[in-house]
Design an enzyme around this catalytic site. Sequence first.
Site, PDB file in Angstrom:
ATOM      1  CG  ASP A 146       9.707   0.598   2.034  1.00  0.00           C
ATOM      2  OD1 ASP A 146       9.572  -0.054   3.094  1.00  0.00           O
ATOM      3  OD2 ASP A 146       9.508   0.101   0.908  1.00  0.00           O
ATOM      4  N   GLY A 147      12.131   0.626   4.176  1.00  0.00           N
ATOM      5  CA  GLY A 147      13.400  -0.091   4.286  1.00  0.00           C
ATOM      6  C   GLY A 147      13.885  -0.325   5.708  1.00  0.00           C
ATOM      7  CG  ASN A 148      12.179   1.799   8.980  1.00  0.00           C
ATOM      8  OD1 ASN A 148      12.984   2.522   8.407  1.00  0.00           O
ATOM      9  ND2 ASN A 148      11.082   2.252   9.571  1.00  0.00           N
ATOM     10  N   GLY A 149      12.836  -2.510   7.889  1.00  0.00           N
ATOM     11  CA  GLY A 149      12.945  -3.943   8.173  1.00  0.00           C
ATOM     12  C   GLY A 149      14.226  -4.519   7.592  1.00  0.00           C
ATOM     13  NE  ARG A 150      13.488  -3.779   2.131  1.00  0.00           N
ATOM     14  CZ  ARG A 150      13.076  -3.028   1.130  1.00  0.00           C
ATOM     15  NH1 ARG A 150      13.665  -3.120  -0.053  1.00  0.00           N
ATOM     16  NH2 ARG A 150      12.081  -2.192   1.311  1.00  0.00           N
TER      17      ARG A 150
ATOM     18  CG  ASN B 291       2.245  -0.765   6.924  1.00  0.00           C
ATOM     19  OD1 ASN B 291       2.555   0.425   6.918  1.00  0.00           O
ATOM     20  ND2 ASN B 291       2.738  -1.603   6.023  1.00  0.00           N
TER      21      ASN B 291
ATOM     22  NE  ARG C  27       5.766  -2.182  -3.277  1.00  0.00           N
ATOM     23  CZ  ARG C  27       6.728  -3.104  -3.348  1.00  0.00           C
ATOM     24  NH1 ARG C  27       7.169  -3.516  -4.523  1.00  0.00           N
ATOM     25  NH2 ARG C  27       7.252  -3.624  -2.249  1.00  0.00           N
TER      26      ARG C  27
HETATM   27  C1  IPE Z   1       4.699   1.720   2.561  1.00  0.00           C
HETATM   28  O1  IPE Z   1       5.694   0.785   2.771  1.00  0.00           O
HETATM   29  C2  IPE Z   1       4.131   2.176   3.863  1.00  0.00           C
HETATM   30  C3  IPE Z   1       5.027   2.964   4.708  1.00  0.00           C
HETATM   31  C4  IPE Z   1       6.245   3.355   4.424  1.00  0.00           C
HETATM   32  C5  IPE Z   1       4.480   3.343   5.989  1.00  0.00           C
HETATM   33  P1  IPE Z   1       5.392  -0.796   2.738  1.00  0.00           P
HETATM   34  O2  IPE Z   1       6.700  -1.451   2.983  1.00  0.00           O
HETATM   35  O3  IPE Z   1       4.286  -1.117   3.666  1.00  0.00           O
HETATM   36  O4  IPE Z   1       4.890  -1.013   1.250  1.00  0.00           O
HETATM   37  P2  IPE Z   1       4.906  -2.337   0.361  1.00  0.00           P
HETATM   38  O5  IPE Z   1       4.235  -3.401   1.164  1.00  0.00           O
HETATM   39  O6  IPE Z   1       6.326  -2.653   0.091  1.00  0.00           O
HETATM   40  O7  IPE Z   1       4.161  -1.963  -0.874  1.00  0.00           O
HETATM   41  C1  IPE Z   2       8.862   1.049   6.412  1.00  0.00           C
HETATM   42  O1  IPE Z   2       9.812   0.050   6.520  1.00  0.00           O
HETATM   43  C2  IPE Z   2       8.129   1.297   7.710  1.00  0.00           C
HETATM   44  C3  IPE Z   2       6.741   0.820   7.729  1.00  0.00           C
HETATM   45  C4  IPE Z   2       6.086   0.343   6.714  1.00  0.00           C
HETATM   46  C5  IPE Z   2       6.037   0.913   8.998  1.00  0.00           C
HETATM   47  P1  IPE Z   2       9.432  -1.479   6.301  1.00  0.00           P
HETATM   48  O2  IPE Z   2       9.054  -2.059   7.601  1.00  0.00           O
HETATM   49  O3  IPE Z   2       8.439  -1.632   5.225  1.00  0.00           O
HETATM   50  O4  IPE Z   2      10.836  -2.059   5.845  1.00  0.00           O
HETATM   51  P2  IPE Z   2      11.095  -3.180   4.746  1.00  0.00           P
HETATM   52  O5  IPE Z   2      10.414  -2.725   3.478  1.00  0.00           O
HETATM   53  O6  IPE Z   2      10.488  -4.448   5.263  1.00  0.00           O
HETATM   54  O7  IPE Z   2      12.567  -3.231   4.627  1.00  0.00           O
HETATM   55 MG    MG Z   3       8.571  -1.870   3.241  1.00  0.00          MG
END
Ligand code: IPE
Ligand code: IPE
Ligand code: MG
Length: 239
Positions: A17-21, A65, A191
């Site tokens: 998790d955290g790629n978007g941020r 997702n 979580r």
């Molecule tokens: C969980 O991350 C799914 C994956 C890492 C693929 P999310 O970013 O989708 O989870 P939430 O929405 O924060 O619970």
């Molecule tokens: C996890 O990173 C990758 C996937 C859920 C596909 P996110 O895309 O959830 O990154 P954040 O949580 O928005 O930083």
């Molecule tokens: Mg995420």
Amino acid sequence: MSNPAHTGPRHVAIIMDGNGRWATQRGRPRLFGHHAGARRVREIVETCPDIGVEYLTIFAFSTENWKRTQVEVAGLMSLFRRYITKEARALSAFGVRVRFIGDRVRLDPKLVSLMDELELLTSENTKVHLTIALNYGGRDEVARATKRLAEDVAAGRLDPDDVDEETLPKYLDTYVLPDPDLVIRTSGEARISNFLLWQSAYAEYEFIDTLWPDFARAEFTALCANYGGRERRFGGVKA
Ligand code: IPE
Ligand code: IPE
Ligand code: MG
């Protein structure tokens, strides 16, 4: 690999998790973060044999997702296709056996055939068992498993009196895998977001602040070493 002195986790599962941020912090679109995240996977996979991790399961795309924008979902799907095409040879040469878990029905048939090909290509490998959770949700998996179990009962292949906690896991996508010993989630969220619900009943958890594209060998190694120091009781008392 089954060294009795080894106290580290045999199966590690990671919520990447955290790629978007990570991308937003750099003023870049979210997909930039997903590409950076995909590039981290190889190093983590290749660290596994050195620290006694035999099974690595990574959460790439959840059943939830699909709620993201069409641009992000399409970008991720094309990234998965490219990732498989690009990484197949290196993964296979390293001795990685790749499996996918999750519901394939909603995925593009072109992606599904690449997944099938990669599973087949690596099916003789045993050095690291890499499982990629793609369109995976723990509740969805349990629901699909229950449906097939019910079909077996209806067809007379399974007696309801024989159903116990050993039965359902045989219907789960993970039926060939041991349960995870350690579940790591990056990016500071504490979580599990529908990941391996049944399988993680007794897993240890590590929630760390590092964003997935910054997660590297040293931190992975340290978390696995830390696991070796924990006492797992499985409901019993200290031995
Ligand atoms: C969980 O991350 C799914 C994956 C890492 C693929 P999310 O970013 O989708 O989870 P939430 O929405 O924060 O619970
Ligand atoms: C996890 O990173 C990758 C996937 C859920 C596909 P996110 O895309 O959830 O990154 P954040 O949580 O928005 O930083
Ligand atoms: Mg995420």
